[in-house]
Motif scaffolding. Structure first.
Motif, PDB file in Angstrom:
ATOM      1  N   MET A 147       7.956  -6.484 -18.536  1.00 35.53           N
ATOM      2  CA  MET A 147       9.398  -6.263 -18.729  1.00 35.53           C
ATOM      3  C   MET A 147      10.115  -5.873 -17.446  1.00 35.53           C
ATOM      4  SD  MET A 147       9.698  -4.446 -22.473  1.00 35.53           S
ATOM      5  CE  MET A 147       8.437  -3.221 -22.240  1.00 35.53           C
ATOM      6  N   ILE A 148       9.480  -5.047 -16.620  1.00 32.63           N
ATOM      7  CA  ILE A 148      10.212  -4.558 -15.438  1.00 32.63           C
ATOM      8  C   ILE A 148       9.702  -5.147 -14.143  1.00 32.63           C
ATOM      9  CG2 ILE A 148      10.628  -2.376 -16.654  1.00 32.63           C
ATOM     10  CD1 ILE A 148       8.844  -1.019 -14.578  1.00 32.63           C
ATOM     11  N   GLY A 149       8.559  -5.831 -14.163  1.00 29.89           N
ATOM     12  CA  GLY A 149       7.976  -6.315 -12.921  1.00 29.89           C
ATOM     13  C   GLY A 149       7.267  -5.174 -12.217  1.00 29.89           C
ATOM     14  N   PHE A 150       6.765  -5.468 -11.021  1.00 34.60           N
ATOM     15  CA  PHE A 150       6.066  -4.403 -10.302  1.00 34.60           C
ATOM     16  C   PHE A 150       7.093  -3.505  -9.638  1.00 34.60           C
ATOM     17  CE2 PHE A 150       4.012  -2.519  -6.607  1.00 34.60           C
ATOM     18  CZ  PHE A 150       2.976  -1.877  -7.242  1.00 34.60           C
ATOM     19  N   HIS A 151       6.970  -2.236  -9.916  1.00 35.60           N
ATOM     20  CA  HIS A 151       7.914  -1.279  -9.351  1.00 35.60           C
ATOM     21  C   HIS A 151       7.212   0.055  -9.192  1.00 35.60           C
ATOM     22  CE1 HIS A 151      11.452   1.272  -8.892  1.00 35.60           C
ATOM     23  NE2 HIS A 151      12.120   0.174  -8.579  1.00 35.60           N
ATOM     24  N   ARG A 199       0.806  -1.228   0.000  1.00 35.28           N
ATOM     25  CA  ARG A 199       0.000   0.000   0.000  1.00 35.28           C
ATOM     26  C   ARG A 199       0.834   1.271   0.000  1.00 35.28           C
ATOM     27  NH1 ARG A 199      -3.666   0.349   4.679  1.00 35.28           N
ATOM     28  NH2 ARG A 199      -4.138   2.296   3.641  1.00 35.28           N
ATOM     29  N   PHE A 200       2.045   1.176   0.505  1.00 38.26           N
ATOM     30  CA  PHE A 200       2.879   2.386   0.564  1.00 38.26           C
ATOM     31  C   PHE A 200       4.248   2.124  -0.067  1.00 38.26           C
ATOM     32  CE2 PHE A 200      -0.093   2.388   4.109  1.00 38.26           C
ATOM     33  CZ  PHE A 200      -0.725   3.613   3.947  1.00 38.26           C
ATOM     34  N   PRO A 201       4.241   1.681  -1.330  1.00 41.00           N
ATOM     35  CA  PRO A 201       5.523   1.344  -1.950  1.00 41.00           C
ATOM     36  C   PRO A 201       6.430   2.572  -2.036  1.00 41.00           C
ATOM     37  CG  PRO A 201       3.789   1.460  -3.599  1.00 41.00           C
ATOM     38  CD  PRO A 201       3.116   1.551  -2.260  1.00 41.00           C
ATOM     39  N   GLY A 202       7.692   2.333  -1.789  1.00 43.95           N
ATOM     40  CA  GLY A 202       8.653   3.424  -1.903  1.00 43.95           C
ATOM     41  C   GLY A 202       8.803   4.256  -0.646  1.00 43.95           C
ATOM     42  N   SER A 203       7.953   4.026   0.339  1.00 46.10           N
ATOM     43  CA  SER A 203       8.052   4.832   1.564  1.00 46.10           C
ATOM     44  C   SER A 203       9.144   4.260   2.469  1.00 46.10           C
ATOM     45  CB  SER A 203       6.718   4.815   2.302  1.00 46.10           C
ATOM     46  OG  SER A 203       6.464   3.522   2.820  1.00 46.10           O
ATOM     47  N   PRO A 204       9.677   5.077   3.366  1.00 48.57           N
ATOM     48  CA  PRO A 204      10.671   4.561   4.315  1.00 48.57           C
ATOM     49  C   PRO A 204      10.131   3.419   5.162  1.00 48.57           C
ATOM     50  CG  PRO A 204      10.661   6.952   4.314  1.00 48.57           C
ATOM     51  CD  PRO A 204       9.489   6.533   3.502  1.00 48.57           C
ATOM     52  N   ASP A 205       8.858   3.506   5.530  1.00 46.72           N
ATOM     53  CA  ASP A 205       8.267   2.415   6.311  1.00 46.72           C
ATOM     54  C   ASP A 205       8.251   1.112   5.509  1.00 46.72           C
ATOM     55  OD1 ASP A 205       6.084   4.616   8.013  1.00 46.72           O
ATOM     56  OD2 ASP A 205       7.535   3.272   8.939  1.00 46.72           O
ATOM     57  N   ALA A 206       8.017   1.238   4.209  1.00 42.03           N
ATOM     58  CA  ALA A 206       8.006   0.038   3.364  1.00 42.03           C
ATOM     59  C   ALA A 206       9.397  -0.591   3.308  1.00 42.03           C
ATOM     60  CB  ALA A 206       7.521   0.381   1.964  1.00 42.03           C
ATOM     61  N   ALA A 207      10.399   0.259   3.247  1.00 40.01           N
ATOM     62  CA  ALA A 207      11.766  -0.274   3.226  1.00 40.01           C
ATOM     63  C   ALA A 207      12.086  -0.967   4.543  1.00 40.01           C
ATOM     64  CB  ALA A 207      12.758   0.858   2.972  1.00 40.01           C
TER      65      ALA A 207
END
Lengths: 457, 215
Positions: B56-60, A353-361
């Motif tokens: 091609m790149i997958g989920f990103h 739900r929060f891809p790319g967020s610091p919490d996600a990392a």
């Protein structure tokens, strides 16, 4: 087509089917269309006029030659001249110098203006330093006093503010921060945008939301959160008990044990201008008659009870609507409450739900720990640690993740991968807590590790 | 000089009037400046572009930006398209070009920033079980190790199921070349996949992932 080839193609088809089923990856057509309609195609035409055409061989050759000339020219330019970075000015005319300390006069604030339009104001008596500048942002170190920042948001904007032992990561926003080295008190109040704070008590990345004030005393081991007061003064410390939280100490801050997690006292939202103390009292009384919710129990470190409460409230429903911060807390409560599966669910949801967020990392690292420590799934753990390191190569858990990666590769018996991970670990953390273990992996050479000889970090 | 933060205007509302006609007439309409054409081209081809990029790149997290970029590039250079009826293939070619650039840039960044080469790409958790999630992650981790042109050919042909001729056209190469590329990609993929426990189980005939239709 042989058997193995059929297997590969079959596998690939299954991957395609799984992708089609993954809801999180579906296209948001409405938003995409709106974005396209708002795009300036004329501006892009010049840049992209040649893209998309199938170039002929001669065109390719000419393009390749031109590219080589351009690359050589760029290399020459880069060799002769540093990359253009942001510039900044102090006061009204003085050009700022990177690395030099800046002190505001005792009775007046010092404006600091950056070439990208970002504006900083160092409060009277404050002392700071522009540690570095780049084309996309700057790194500011606040030694003491208060600093008001108005950072202009652009693509790839990246600002870092170091305040005592804390770091504030900024993309584009308006906030104030302060540090008193004598009392060891850190404060940040966010007016617009979003920032994350890392450091003692808050861990790797604690999101601060617009309108929120966060005050941490590393000397007293206290952390307070509340709303920004409308008068822009520090919020009044409420002495009445807060709903779902134990009675705070007279100062309003709850002393916490040195060991994490620090307990957080959530102050009530700021009242409208003109509100009286009786309004405040009315706003926080009477105490809620309902049993405490999972979040309050988690704050009280009653993790099993918190997990049980979350199940009663609907674990799946909480996952679907909770904020990133709450999902993190829910995952921690489930993990410490004894349910690795629920914990993994919360952290996986957080990442989806929060891809790319610091919490996600951070969730990637914790999922790795769950896989390693509770699931004994070393391949899965390696995958998550690697993922974390790719997302946060300099993150708070990077050393631990890199060290644990050596462990799990070694545990899987892949001597080559373990040695590779060990070398990477030692290159980055030659004196880290896993250094001795990494050295032993390298010294062992290509002989696989005997089961059970792995050492706990 | 100063540019404080400000509220941005709401995004424009797309026209609800559907455009009738084939791709060629749509492209002509766009060139004439028909205000409905941009939305109609997007509505007609957005899913295709998204699927091709996804393969091609997958989920990103960059997927949406890349998708937007493909359409902006395509529409901004639409006057150069010689055969308006070939719009879809041309769009696919641009998507392949965008994905290739993105993958190459990611690889360079990994090298520059000391990121392990085994970095696993993002995968949507959604309702997928942990094992399915791992399978997706592992698949793209394997693809990451392939040369970019082989990875793209593999993704389009085997994951997406695109026809060989279409793959060759999208990759701007001959049919013979694409066949050789796919042979190499399959062999490399299988060799690398056998190093991933979750994929190896599949290749050995296991049914650990189950049938997607059953989940």
């Amino acid at each position: 087509m042989g058997k193995s080839r059929r297997s590969v193609t079959d596998l690939a088809q299954r991957v395609g089917a799984m992708q089609d089923e993954a809801r999180g990856a579906r296209l948001d057509r409405e938003r995409g269309l709106a974005r396209l309609l708002a795009a300036d195609l004329d501006g892009a035409a010049g840049r992209d006029a040649a893209r998309g055409r199938a170039p002929t061989l001669s065109v390719r050759l000419v393009t390749a030659l031109a590219a080589a000339v351009v690359i050589a020219s760029i290399a020459l330019v880069i060799g002769l001249r540093p990359r253009a970075s942001l510039g900044f000015e102090l006061g009204t005319i003085d050009a700022g110098v990177v690395g030099e300390w800046i002190a505001a006069p005792p009775a007046a604030e010092l404006p600091i203006r950056f070439s990208d339009g970002s504006r900083l104001r160092l409060a009277p008596g404050g002392r700071a330093r522009v540690a570095s500048v780049s084309a996309t942002g700057a790194e500011i170190a606040l030694e003491r006093g208060a600093l008001d920042l108005e950072v202009v948001h652009r693509d790839h904007t990246s600002w870092l503010v170091r305040v005592g032992p804390f770091q504030i990561h900024v993309i584009g926003t308006r906030f104030e921060t302060s540090w008193d080295p004598v009392t060891e008190q850190f404060g940040v109040a966010l007016r617009e945008g979003a920032i994350t704070v890392s450091g003692p008590f808050v861990g790797e990345a604690r999101a601060v939301h617009a309108g929120e004030r966060l005050t941490i005393s590393t000397a007293k081991n206290t952390i307070e959160t509340g709303a920004i007061d409308a008068r822009a003064e520090p919020p009044p410390i409420l002495t009445a008990p807060v709903v779902q939280a134990p009675v705070p100490a007279p100062s309003g801050a709850v002393p916490v044990a040195p060991s994490p997690p620090a307990r957080v006292v959530e102050l009530e939202p700021a009242l409208p201008r003109g509100s009286t103390s009786s309004d405040v009292a009315a706003a926080i009384a009477p105490p809620a008659p309902d049993p405490p919710g999972w979040a309050a129990l988690a704050l009280d470190a009653k993790y099993k009870d918190a997990l049980a409460a979350a199940e009663r409230e609907g674990f799946d429903a909480i996952c679907s609507r909770a904020s990133a911060r709450d999902l993190h807390a829910l995952g921690d409560a489930a993990r410490l409450g004894g349910s690795a599966a629920r914990s993994a669910q919360a952290f996986n949801t957080l990442r989806a739900r929060f891809p790319g967020s610091p919490d996600a990392a951070a969730a990637a690292f914790i999922l790795g720990r769950i896989a390693q420590d509770q699931g004994h799934d070393y391949a899965g753990a390696a995958a998550w640690y690697t993922r974390y390191l790719s997302e946060q190569p300099g993150g708070a858990f990077a050393a631990d993740a890199a060290g644990r990666l050596v462990e799990v590769e070694d545990r899987m018996g892949d001597a080559v991968a373990a040695q590779r991970a060990a070398k990477r670990y030692l290159a980055a953390y030659p004196k880290g807590s896993h250094a001795a273990f990494a050295e032993s992996v390298i010294a062992r050479g290509s002989h696989p590790n005997a089961p059970g000889t792995i050492r706990d970090p | 000089m100063s540019r404080p933060l400000k509220l941005v205007p709401p995004l424009p509302i797309a026209s609800k009037v559907a455009f009738v006609g084939d791709d060629a007439s749509l492209v002509q309409a766009f060139r004439r400046g028909d205000p409905r054409a941009r939305a109609a081209l997007y509505e007609r081809h957005s899913d295709h572009v998204h699927r091709v990029l996804y393969r091609m790149i997958g989920f990103h997290g960059d997927l949406a930006d890349l998708h937007h970029d493909v359409f902006v590039r395509a529409l901004s250079s639409l006057p150069t398209l010689a055969d308006p009826s070939a719009f879809k293939g041309w769009l696919t070619m641009i998507a392949v070009h965008a994905a290739r650039t993105w993958i190459t840039r990611k690889k360079r960044l990994k090298w520059l920033w000391f990121v392990p080469t085994e970095e696993l790409p993002e995968a949507p958790a959604s309702a997928a079980s942990g094992e399915v999630l791992h399978a997706l992650l592992a698949t793209y981790a394997v693809l990451d190790r392939l040369p970019v042109d082989e990875r793209i050919a593999f993704a389009l042909r085997f994951i997406d199921g695109m026809e060989l001729t279409d793959v060759a056209a999208a990759c701007e190469t001959s049919l013979a070349t694409i066949k050789r590329r796919l042979d190499r990609a399959s062999a490399s993929f299988e060799a690398e996949a056998r190093k991933q426990p979750v994929l190896e189980a599949w290749l050995e005939g296991g049914s650990r992932w189950g049938n997607p239709g059953d989940r």
